[in-house]
Design an enzyme around this catalytic site. Structure first.
Site: not given
Ligand SMILES: *[C@@H]1O[C@H](CO)[C@@H](O)[C@H](O)[C@H]1NC(C)=O
Length: 399
Positions: A167, A374
């Site tokens: 990320s 994610h």
């Protein structure tokens, strides 16, 4: 206001008006692993850990963990926003760190400025000096990464390392490669888990869009309250985390299903209650208001650019009314992009914008599991089946 936004605000209202007295009387669920720190967890799961302090050129003191192995196989792991080194050991023996260590890698695990382990500075006090929090991912990429990378290369006596960033932990490498291009040669390969760079609002869906759209208003409130640290240990939201998210059953419903799955994509099979309750002891950790605002600017302006102070201050600082756009063509390091189809924070259209500009993408891979989101990159139950084979192949091939 759209129906979605009405629902969102209703949810926020309900969440912030929960009967905390009643909640506090019901049993909390806090597994042992929620209470151990990085060293405690890694030791429990059979690894030997050394702790190092790295000082950046602007005075931040960063905690860097080291699990020694073969120095020719040096790997640096960098976590995402509101996260810390803990993210790579949350799954115990089934974590990325454990997999790398048992494959003989020499693994270094960073913690960028402002997080629990790196909330220290040579001169500034994070509790009283607002200027401690005067940074965004720009400074993390331009100062934290160079300090950490040089420290590791010096300690290990090697010229290059491989990096894995999750990320915002990969976004900072695009900053590094573009503003300090001499660092490109120090990186054999960057594996980007859940690649974050362009955050074009048009490509997001609810409720991520709502978070971005309400960001500027929230920012003004925080500024008015003189809150430069977001989600610090003593903040109200952390109090809610400790009292609400730790509730057996209810905590999983409200915080895992109600927050994580909404923002990161739903994948209950990979993120079961046990690991959720462990995670809640480690996530989130603090960051700066400016970091969050910078991300919101990138999303609304649809450009990967430096922090926007407004025309006048920009002129003074950058000698131009608008901030410079990061030049991704200068990011010449090898990059592998691993993307989940169900990752609400990395819609494929945004990843494509990044992929088309990076000059040296060696692999662009959409994860086979259609529900891969994610957080499956770091917390997923079956990472050893879905993810680690790709990581090991890439590291083997390019290092
Ligand atoms: C981790 O916890 C142990 C035991 O409580 C403590 O001695 C150590 O300093 C902690 N390490 C870090 C980096 O916080």
């Amino acid at each position: 206001m759209k129906t979605h936004s009405v629902l969102f605000y209703t949810a926020v209202f309900v969440l912030t008006n929960l009967p905390l007295d009643a909640i506090q009387r019901s049993p909390l669920y806090i597994p042992e692993d929620a209470t151990l720190n990085f060293t405690g967890l890694a030791t429990k799961y059979g690894m030997f850990v050394q702790e190092h302090d790295v000082i950046t050129e602007d005075g931040y003191i960063l905690k860097l963990f080291h699990v020694p192995g073969d120095k020719d196989k040096t790997v640096l792991l960098m976590h995402g926003i509101l996260d810390s080194a803990d993210t790579f050991i949350i799954r115990g023996r089934r974590s990325l760190l454990a997999a790398l260590a048992s494959a003989g890698y020499d693994v270094w695990i960073g913690n960028y400025r402002g997080t629990t382990y790196s909330r220290r500075h040579k001169r500034l006090n994070p509790d009283t000096d607002n200027s401690f929090w005067d940074y965004s991912f720009h400074e993390i990429g331009a100062y934290d990464l160079p300090a950490v990378i040089d420290y590791i290369l010096r300690e290990n006596g090697v010229k290059q390392l491989s990096a894995i960033g999750h990320s915002q932990g990969n976004m900072i490498f695009y900053v590094l490669g573009s503003v300090r291009p001499e660092y490109n040669d120090k990186i054999k390969l960057l594996i980007a888990l859940g690649p974050v760079c362009y955050l074009n609002l048009d490509n997001f869906q609810f409720p991520v869009t709502t978070v971005v759209e309400t960001g500027p208003a929230v920012n003004l409130v925080l500024q008015a309250l003189n809150q430069e640290e977001v989600l610090g240990e003593t903040s109200f939201l952390m109090y809610l985390r400790n009292t609400v998210c730790t509730q057996r059953l209810l905590g999983y419903k409200l915080c895992a299903e109600g927050i994580f799955f909404q923002l990161a994509g739903e994948d209950a099979a990979e993120f079961e209650p046990d690991v959720f309750y462990t995670l809640i002891g480690h996530y989130p950790t603090g960051t700066s208001r400016k970091n969050v605002l910078h991300l919101i600017q990138i999303a609304s302006d649809k450009q990967f650019m430096q922090f926007d102070y407004g025309p006048l201050k920009n002129l003074k600082r950058y000698n131009s009314v608008s901030p410079a756009v990061y030049d991704l063509r200068r990011v010449t390091m090898k990059v592998a992009l691993l993307v989940g189809r169900n990752d609400k924070l990395t819609p494929l259209d945004n990843v494509d914008l990044l992929r088309k500009q990076l000059p040296n993408v060696v692999r662009y891979h959409i994860m086979e599991n259609p529900k891969f989101n994610h957080i499956d990159h770091v917390w997923g139950k079956n990472m050893d089946k879905y993810l680690f084979p790709h990581v090991m192949n890439l590291l083997g091939k390019y290092s």
